[in-house]
Write a protein that holds these residues in place. Structure first.
Motif, PDB file in Angstrom:
ATOM      1  N   GLN A  98     100.897  40.935 -66.692  1.00  0.00           N
ATOM      2  CA  GLN A  98     101.073  40.674 -68.089  1.00  0.00           C
ATOM      3  C   GLN A  98     101.935  41.754 -68.727  1.00  0.00           C
ATOM      4  OE1 GLN A  98      97.659  39.762 -70.422  1.00  0.00           O
ATOM      5  NE2 GLN A  98      96.772  41.733 -69.473  1.00  0.00           N
ATOM      6  N   ASP A  99     102.987  41.293 -69.634  1.00  0.00           N
ATOM      7  CA  ASP A  99     103.807  42.141 -70.658  1.00  0.00           C
ATOM      8  C   ASP A  99     102.957  42.201 -72.000  1.00  0.00           C
ATOM      9  OD1 ASP A  99     104.457  40.036 -72.054  1.00  0.00           O
ATOM     10  OD2 ASP A  99     106.413  39.728 -71.107  1.00  0.00           O
ATOM     11  N   LEU A 100     103.413  43.113 -72.598  1.00  0.00           N
ATOM     12  CA  LEU A 100     102.774  43.523 -74.208  1.00  0.00           C
ATOM     13  C   LEU A 100     102.977  42.068 -75.004  1.00  0.00           C
ATOM     14  CD1 LEU A 100     101.454  45.436 -76.118  1.00  0.00           C
ATOM     15  CD2 LEU A 100     103.598  46.262 -76.710  1.00  0.00           C
ATOM     16  N   LYS A 101     104.027  41.382 -74.774  1.00  0.00           N
ATOM     17  CA  LYS A 101     104.211  40.346 -75.773  1.00  0.00           C
ATOM     18  C   LYS A 101     103.065  39.318 -75.578  1.00  0.00           C
ATOM     19  CE  LYS A 101     107.703  36.885 -77.027  1.00  0.00           C
ATOM     20  NZ  LYS A 101     107.331  35.430 -76.724  1.00  0.00           N
ATOM     21  N   THR A 102     102.954  38.985 -74.225  1.00  0.00           N
ATOM     22  CA  THR A 102     101.483  37.999 -73.726  1.00  0.00           C
ATOM     23  C   THR A 102     100.235  38.546 -74.121  1.00  0.00           C
ATOM     24  OG1 THR A 102     103.043  37.554 -71.843  1.00  0.00           O
ATOM     25  CG2 THR A 102     100.555  36.594 -71.487  1.00  0.00           C
ATOM     26  N   TYR A 103     100.238  39.962 -73.944  1.00  0.00           N
ATOM     27  CA  TYR A 103      98.748  40.516 -74.145  1.00  0.00           C
ATOM     28  C   TYR A 103      98.538  40.524 -75.457  1.00  0.00           C
ATOM     29  CZ  TYR A 103      95.574  44.643 -73.890  1.00  0.00           C
ATOM     30  OH  TYR A 103      94.238  45.488 -73.587  1.00  0.00           O
ATOM     31  N   LEU A 104      99.666  40.590 -76.714  1.00  0.00           N
ATOM     32  CA  LEU A 104      99.369  40.523 -78.215  1.00  0.00           C
ATOM     33  C   LEU A 104      99.030  39.040 -78.556  1.00  0.00           C
ATOM     34  CD1 LEU A 104     102.169  42.669 -79.361  1.00  0.00           C
ATOM     35  CD2 LEU A 104      99.901  43.157 -79.586  1.00  0.00           C
ATOM     36  N   GLU A 105      99.761  37.918 -77.804  1.00  0.00           N
ATOM     37  CA  GLU A 105      99.454  36.775 -78.097  1.00  0.00           C
ATOM     38  C   GLU A 105      98.009  36.143 -77.541  1.00  0.00           C
ATOM     39  OE1 GLU A 105     102.747  34.949 -75.929  1.00  0.00           O
ATOM     40  OE2 GLU A 105     104.319  35.314 -77.322  1.00  0.00           O
ATOM     41  N   LYS A 106      97.817  36.593 -76.619  1.00  0.00           N
ATOM     42  CA  LYS A 106      96.291  36.395 -75.975  1.00  0.00           C
ATOM     43  C   LYS A 106      95.106  37.050 -76.559  1.00  0.00           C
ATOM     44  CE  LYS A 106      96.344  37.083 -71.696  1.00  0.00           C
ATOM     45  NZ  LYS A 106      96.473  37.149 -69.975  1.00  0.00           N
ATOM     46  N   PRO A 108      92.394  37.836 -79.194  1.00  0.00           N
ATOM     47  CA  PRO A 108      91.778  36.854 -80.172  1.00  0.00           C
ATOM     48  C   PRO A 108      91.795  37.252 -81.417  1.00  0.00           C
ATOM     49  CG  PRO A 108      90.103  38.059 -78.706  1.00  0.00           C
ATOM     50  CD  PRO A 108      91.638  38.333 -78.139  1.00  0.00           C
ATOM     51  N   ALA A 109      91.925  36.445 -82.502  1.00  0.00           N
ATOM     52  CA  ALA A 109      92.218  36.922 -83.954  1.00  0.00           C
ATOM     53  C   ALA A 109      91.213  37.715 -84.417  1.00  0.00           C
ATOM     54  CB  ALA A 109      92.197  35.646 -84.739  1.00  0.00           C
ATOM     55  N   PRO A 110      91.146  38.873 -85.005  1.00  0.00           N
ATOM     56  CA  PRO A 110      92.330  39.033 -86.099  1.00  0.00           C
ATOM     57  C   PRO A 110      93.443  39.787 -85.208  1.00  0.00           C
ATOM     58  CG  PRO A 110      90.649  40.460 -86.554  1.00  0.00           C
ATOM     59  CD  PRO A 110      90.211  39.627 -85.373  1.00  0.00           C
ATOM     60  N   GLY A 111      93.447  39.956 -83.902  1.00  0.00           N
ATOM     61  CA  GLY A 111      94.421  40.790 -82.993  1.00  0.00           C
ATOM     62  C   GLY A 111      93.430  42.216 -82.596  1.00  0.00           C
ATOM     63  N   ILE A 203     107.854  48.193 -82.254  1.00  0.00           N
ATOM     64  CA  ILE A 203     106.744  47.574 -81.323  1.00  0.00           C
ATOM     65  C   ILE A 203     105.251  48.025 -81.865  1.00  0.00           C
ATOM     66  CG2 ILE A 203     105.638  47.945 -79.037  1.00  0.00           C
ATOM     67  CD1 ILE A 203     108.772  48.333 -78.249  1.00  0.00           C
ATOM     68  N   PHE A 204     105.302  49.152 -82.555  1.00  0.00           N
ATOM     69  CA  PHE A 204     104.051  49.671 -83.172  1.00  0.00           C
ATOM     70  C   PHE A 204     103.655  48.871 -84.245  1.00  0.00           C
ATOM     71  CE2 PHE A 204     102.608  53.740 -85.654  1.00  0.00           C
ATOM     72  CZ  PHE A 204     101.159  53.609 -85.173  1.00  0.00           C
ATOM     73  N   ALA A 205     104.644  48.458 -85.187  1.00  0.00           N
ATOM     74  CA  ALA A 205     104.390  47.553 -86.247  1.00  0.00           C
ATOM     75  C   ALA A 205     104.102  46.063 -85.657  1.00  0.00           C
ATOM     76  CB  ALA A 205     105.612  47.310 -87.216  1.00  0.00           C
ATOM     77  N   GLU A 206     104.673  45.851 -84.763  1.00  0.00           N
ATOM     78  CA  GLU A 206     104.413  44.315 -84.246  1.00  0.00           C
ATOM     79  C   GLU A 206     103.178  44.342 -83.539  1.00  0.00           C
ATOM     80  OE1 GLU A 206     106.580  41.274 -80.989  1.00  0.00           O
ATOM     81  OE2 GLU A 206     107.844  42.773 -82.050  1.00  0.00           O
ATOM     82  N   MET A 207     102.353  45.379 -83.098  1.00  0.00           N
ATOM     83  CA  MET A 207     101.069  45.213 -82.584  1.00  0.00           C
ATOM     84  C   MET A 207     100.028  44.920 -83.839  1.00  0.00           C
ATOM     85  SD  MET A 207     100.572  48.464 -79.943  1.00  0.00           S
ATOM     86  CE  MET A 207     101.757  48.935 -78.628  1.00  0.00           C
ATOM     87  N   PHE A 208     100.438  45.453 -84.873  1.00  0.00           N
ATOM     88  CA  PHE A 208      99.457  45.268 -86.138  1.00  0.00           C
ATOM     89  C   PHE A 208      99.865  43.585 -86.642  1.00  0.00           C
ATOM     90  CE2 PHE A 208      99.065  49.961 -86.041  1.00  0.00           C
ATOM     91  CZ  PHE A 208      97.925  50.068 -86.488  1.00  0.00           C
ATOM     92  N   ARG A 209     101.123  43.349 -86.689  1.00  0.00           N
ATOM     93  CA  ARG A 209     101.489  42.023 -87.251  1.00  0.00           C
ATOM     94  C   ARG A 209     101.399  40.992 -86.610  1.00  0.00           C
ATOM     95  NH1 ARG A 209     105.462  42.195 -91.321  1.00  0.00           N
ATOM     96  NH2 ARG A 209     106.724  40.888 -89.981  1.00  0.00           N
ATOM     97  N   ARG A 210     101.287  41.315 -85.177  1.00  0.00           N
ATOM     98  CA  ARG A 210     101.502  40.235 -84.026  1.00  0.00           C
ATOM     99  C   ARG A 210     102.728  39.414 -84.302  1.00  0.00           C
ATOM    100  NH1 ARG A 210      95.750  37.338 -83.924  1.00  0.00           N
ATOM    101  NH2 ARG A 210      96.096  36.930 -81.692  1.00  0.00           N
ATOM    102  N   LYS A 211     103.856  39.816 -85.065  1.00  0.00           N
ATOM    103  CA  LYS A 211     105.141  39.197 -84.889  1.00  0.00           C
ATOM    104  C   LYS A 211     106.180  40.308 -85.241  1.00  0.00           C
ATOM    105  CE  LYS A 211     104.575  38.100 -89.738  1.00  0.00           C
ATOM    106  NZ  LYS A 211     104.036  37.077 -90.850  1.00  0.00           N
TER     107      LYS A 211
END
Length: 319
Positions: A98-106, A108-111, A203-211
């Motif tokens: 998997q890539d990081l995009k999939t990893y973040l999408e998968k 579970p909430a809250p991330g 990308i750092f920000a996206e890891m927290f925000r999930r967007k």
């Protein structure tokens, strides 16, 4: 480089297609192991090979000898002549699920937890420090180009746009996906390794925000989105060699990064802003980012399963 008809890989599934070719999951028929095939059909010169692919292969081969844990492994290269004008070049990489995009999408909430994000960031920066110490910039860092193994190991992938660079040189502006592009690329100014640090900050920000943090629809719109967060730069900071005028943008003041990334702690916010610095010469380097206070706290938890010091000394010793 292997030529000829015997191709010891069996395609299993298409993983994805990028601007530079399609990626397949395949099986090595000798070992039975899965690999990733990146095939590109290319127009050839009189010697039968495209210069961009030769560059990519030479670069990957050079980096391969260091076996860096945070850079994807190139295992083989196969070239098949299709016609006089066209050759199919296949790069064979280790396969990562998997890539990081999939990893973040998968996730579970809250991330992802803050400790987990810190671990991923540390590995990403280790890989980047290694590339930069070898005078290589990636130029297209985004979640789709960062692989994460099932054990949580980060590997930088897709060096189709990587380029051995010499100081600051004006290179093709059509690099780095718009949302992760730094201001100097959007303004078509000269650039060097700091381009990757800006992308890493996004990308750092996206890891927290999930967007994504900055979702512009054009170069100018992207710059506007950036200035809404970091403020409009001063006249002195604005590069001279660009066509887009500072007057195109309203006067904006910087806003606290925690308005956009509320879960981040104080040290993390500080590091993120050092990455998202408008002037590339003032942007933090990958090696200095690894020394930041953000990585000092809870060090034992962060280093779990990741031999950070070995990675760092390796990235330092190969210059």
């Amino acid at each position: 480089m292997a030529h000829g008809a015997s191709f010891p890989y069996e395609q299993v599934a298409e993983i994805g297609g990028g601007a530079y070719g399609t990626v397949y999951k395949a099986r090595d028929m000798e070992s039975g192991k899965f690999v990733a095939l990146k095939s590109v059909r290319v127009q050839t010169d009189q010697d039968g090979l495209p210069i961009s692919t030769v560059r990519e292969v030479a670069l990957l081969k050079r980096l391969e000898q260091f076996e860096h844990p945070n850079v994807v492994r190139l295992m083989d290269v196969c070239a098949t002549q299709r016609t006089d004008q066209e050759t199919k070049v296949t790069l064979v990489f280790e396969h990562v699920d998997q890539d990081l995009k999939t990893y973040l999408e998968k996730a579970p909430a809250p991330g992802l937890s803050p400790v987990h994000i810190k671990n991923l960031m540390q590995q990403l920066l280790c890989g980047l420090a290694f590339l930069h110490s070898n005078r290589v910039m990636h130029r297209d860092l985004k979640p789709e180009n960062i692989l994460v193994t099932s054990q949580g190991q980060v590997k930088l992938a897709d060096f189709g746009l990587a380029r051995i660079y010499s100081c600051h040189m004006a290179l093709t502006p059509v690099v780095v996906t718009l949302w992760y592009r730094p201001p100097e690329v959007l303004l078509q100014s000269s650039y060097a390794t700091p381009v990757d640090i800006w992308s890493t900050g996004c990308i750092f920000a996206e890891m927290f925000r999930r967007k994504p943090l900055f979702c512009g629809e054009s170069e100018v719109d992207q710059l506007g989105k950036i200035f809404e967060v970091i403020g409009l730069p001063s006249e002195e900071e604005w590069p001279n060699d660009v066509t887009i005028s500072k007057k195109n943008f309203p006067p904006l003041f910087p806003r606290p990064i925690t308005d956009f990334v509320p879960e981040i702690n104080e040290q993390g916010a500080e590091l993120m802003l050092e990455m998202l610095t408008f002037d590339p010469l003032r942007r933090i380097s990958a090696l200095n980012a690894l020394e930041h206070d953000y990585f000092k706290e809870e060090e034992t938890q962060v280093a779990k399963g990741n031999d950070i010091e070995r990675n760092k000394s390796q990235s330092l010793s190969v210059t």
